[in-house]
Design an enzyme around this catalytic site. Structure first.
Site, PDB file in Angstrom:
ATOM      1  CG  HIS A  58      -1.931   1.116   1.216  1.00  0.00           C
ATOM      2  ND1 HIS A  58      -3.292   0.899   1.251  1.00  0.00           N
ATOM      3  CD2 HIS A  58      -1.796   2.459   1.160  1.00  0.00           C
ATOM      4  CE1 HIS A  58      -3.934   2.050   1.220  1.00  0.00           C
ATOM      5  NE2 HIS A  58      -3.040   3.028   1.175  1.00  0.00           N
ATOM      6  CG  HIS A  60      -1.312   6.956  -1.610  1.00  0.00           C
ATOM      7  ND1 HIS A  60      -2.582   7.228  -2.058  1.00  0.00           N
ATOM      8  CD2 HIS A  60      -1.464   6.191  -0.504  1.00  0.00           C
ATOM      9  CE1 HIS A  60      -3.476   6.659  -1.250  1.00  0.00           C
ATOM     10  NE2 HIS A  60      -2.815   6.024  -0.289  1.00  0.00           N
ATOM     11  CD  GLN A 153      -7.100  11.265  -1.224  1.00  0.00           C
ATOM     12  OE1 GLN A 153      -5.948  10.871  -1.351  1.00  0.00           O
ATOM     13  NE2 GLN A 153      -7.784  11.094  -0.111  1.00  0.00           N
ATOM     14  CG  HIS A 211      -7.692   4.372   1.167  1.00  0.00           C
ATOM     15  ND1 HIS A 211      -7.283   3.903  -0.041  1.00  0.00           N
ATOM     16  CD2 HIS A 211      -6.622   5.011   1.722  1.00  0.00           C
ATOM     17  CE1 HIS A 211      -6.006   4.243  -0.227  1.00  0.00           C
ATOM     18  NE2 HIS A 211      -5.583   4.911   0.819  1.00  0.00           N
ATOM     19  CD  GLU A 214      -6.258   6.585   6.204  1.00  0.00           C
ATOM     20  OE1 GLU A 214      -6.750   6.656   5.066  1.00  0.00           O
ATOM     21  OE2 GLU A 214      -5.093   6.948   6.478  1.00  0.00           O
ATOM     22  CG  ASP A 310      -0.925   5.301   3.504  1.00  0.00           C
ATOM     23  OD1 ASP A 310      -1.314   5.275   2.328  1.00  0.00           O
ATOM     24  OD2 ASP A 310      -1.613   5.750   4.444  1.00  0.00           O
ATOM     25  CD1 TRP A 316      -2.936  12.524   4.446  1.00  0.00           C
ATOM     26  CD2 TRP A 316      -1.955  12.353   2.453  1.00  0.00           C
ATOM     27  NE1 TRP A 316      -3.859  12.854   3.497  1.00  0.00           N
ATOM     28  CE2 TRP A 316      -3.285  12.763   2.258  1.00  0.00           C
ATOM     29  CE3 TRP A 316      -1.134  12.183   1.321  1.00  0.00           C
ATOM     30  CZ2 TRP A 316      -3.837  13.009   0.995  1.00  0.00           C
ATOM     31  CZ3 TRP A 316      -1.676  12.427   0.081  1.00  0.00           C
ATOM     32  CH2 TRP A 316      -3.005  12.827  -0.088  1.00  0.00           C
TER      33      TRP A 316
END
Ligand code: FE2
Length: 414
Positions: A58, A60, A153, A211, A214, A310, A316
């Site tokens: 996982h 991005h 997203q 997702h 979360e 991630d 993030w």
């Protein structure tokens, strides 16, 4: 190395056995002690740990390496991250995404990752991020297996066109359909989004990676919706629930009931401990929740859990190096999995269990007949590897030596 033929001598396998490993035309052709000498190149592994490669299940890649653009996430919340990414993605170009994605993949591969599942944001009408990731998937395919998830997203129902964009992205060749039900505007739209994800996956025969929950909200209960849909459609192990951090906040009576459904569903789970421990718990004072799913309990239940990073240097999470041992190390701490079998399980969550999540088991693992994709760690065991997080000395992809790194040497100056 003609035809990718090679013999690796003195390999310490995960189970402690010492063997030689023969590679022919990119495939493992023998694993045996004292393999006979042949007229092919040899590499002395010197008793170091030979492992299947790391699996990043996982990440991005479209947002990787953008931390600070246009600003850093000062609150540290998921929601400020989404806001900053919303600004940064206005300036995305094909080259921008491809250059950063490739740089990140090289960073990962140098540290032993040869299988990657990346999320690709499909909330922008141009679908630039997704197009770039599909091109990168093709460009690296000789040395790295990449799966791309079409990830809405901003929510499948967060804008009038988002649903159509998601379907377009899936039709363009994404490997999996994504979603973000807890971020949809209402609970009902969240449920509807899960139904839509399964509909698309069945129509185009794709994997699913959502997702899911979360958030620290103990009322966020889309995991049961995903699991029920997996049971009803028979999509089972082709489905993955990523994050599921709210599961850490559910009351035990509900969690107990849910665990029964999850077992029936056979879905996979991905926890992202580096991100979960920093993004979640932000609205708590004290006691402050750890904000991670019940990794230990899911593993004890016999369900498949893998671990991901991630984010690497994005809105993030401004840190990250691409080292999967860091991820397993953090899981051991945050999930309190310090027993010896638990430490080994956390290593498996960044290797073989990741391969199960990606459904790439046929081409993964150290067995005769499989592609010779493996790594050599400057370690003696899984426990030793996690404790010291040592150098990955060799990365071999389909029989070809892809990367080699020297371990650091300390010179004492008394
Ligand atoms: Fe994510």
């Amino acid at each position: 190395m003609v035809n990718n033929n090679l013999i690796l001598r003195n390999c310490r396998m995960i189970n402690g056995e010492m063997v030689d490993l023969a590679i022919e035309n990119g495939l493992i052709t023998a694993i045996a002690p004292n393999f006979p000498r042949l007229a092919v190149p040899e590499l002395d592994i010197k008793g170091k740990l030979v492992s299947p490669p790391f699996v990043e299940s996982h990440i991005h890649l479209d947002s990787a390496l953008t931390a600070g653009e246009p600003r850093f996430n000062e609150s540290g919340t998921l929601f400020e991250g989404i806001q900053i990414w919303g600004e940064r993605k206005q300036t995305l170009s094909l080259d921008d995404v491809k250059i950063r994605a490739l740089k990140t993949l090289q960073m990962l591969a140098a540290q032993g990752v040869l299988f990657v599942r990346t999320q690709g944001d499909v909330s922008e009408p141009s679908l630039t991020a997704l197009q770039a990731l599909l091109e990168v998937r093709e460009e690296v395919k000789d040395w790295m297996k990449v799966q791309v998830v079409a990830f809405p997203q901003d929510g499948i129902y967060g804008g009038r066109e988002n649903d159509l964009l998601l379907e377009k992205a899936v039709a363009m060749g994404a490997d999996a359909v994504g979603g973000i039900p807890h971020y949809e505007m209402t609970r009902e739209l969240g449920v509807r989004s899960v139904e839509r994800i399964f509909e698309l996956a069945q129509k185009y025969d794709k994997l699913i990676d959502i997702h899911c929950d979360e958030i620290d909200d103990e009322q966020s209960r889309f995991l049961e919706v995903v699991a029920a849909a997996a049971v009803q459609t028979g999509w089972g192990a082709k489905v993955t629930a990523s994050h599921t951090t709210a599961f850490g906040s559910y009351n035990n009576a509900y969690a107990y009931k849910l665990m029964g459904l999850l077992s029936r569903s056979h879905i996979n789970f991905i926890a992202n401990p580096l991100i979960n421990i920093t993004l979640q718990g932000r609205t708590d004072t004290y006691p402050k929740r750890r904000g991670i799913t019940r990794v230990k309990e899911l593993w004890q239940q016999g369900l498949n859990v893998s671990l991901g990073q991630d984010c690497i240097q994005d809105p993030w999470y401004s840190l990250g190096t691409g080292n999967m041992l860091d991820v397993a190390f953090m899981a051991i701490h945050v999930c309190q999995m310090t027993g010896m079998a638990e430490i080994d399980a956390c290593y498996d969550m960044v290797t073989v269990r990741g391969a199960k999540t990606l459904q790439v088991e046929a081409e993964y693992g150290l067995a005769v007949g499989k592609p010779a994709s493996l790594i050599v760690l400057d370690a003696e065991s899984r426990y030793d590897a996690i404790r010291r997080r040592p150098t990955v000395l060799y990365v071999i992809s389909r029989g070809k030596l892809l990367a080699q790194t020297e371990p650091p040497v300390t010179k004492w100056q008394p």
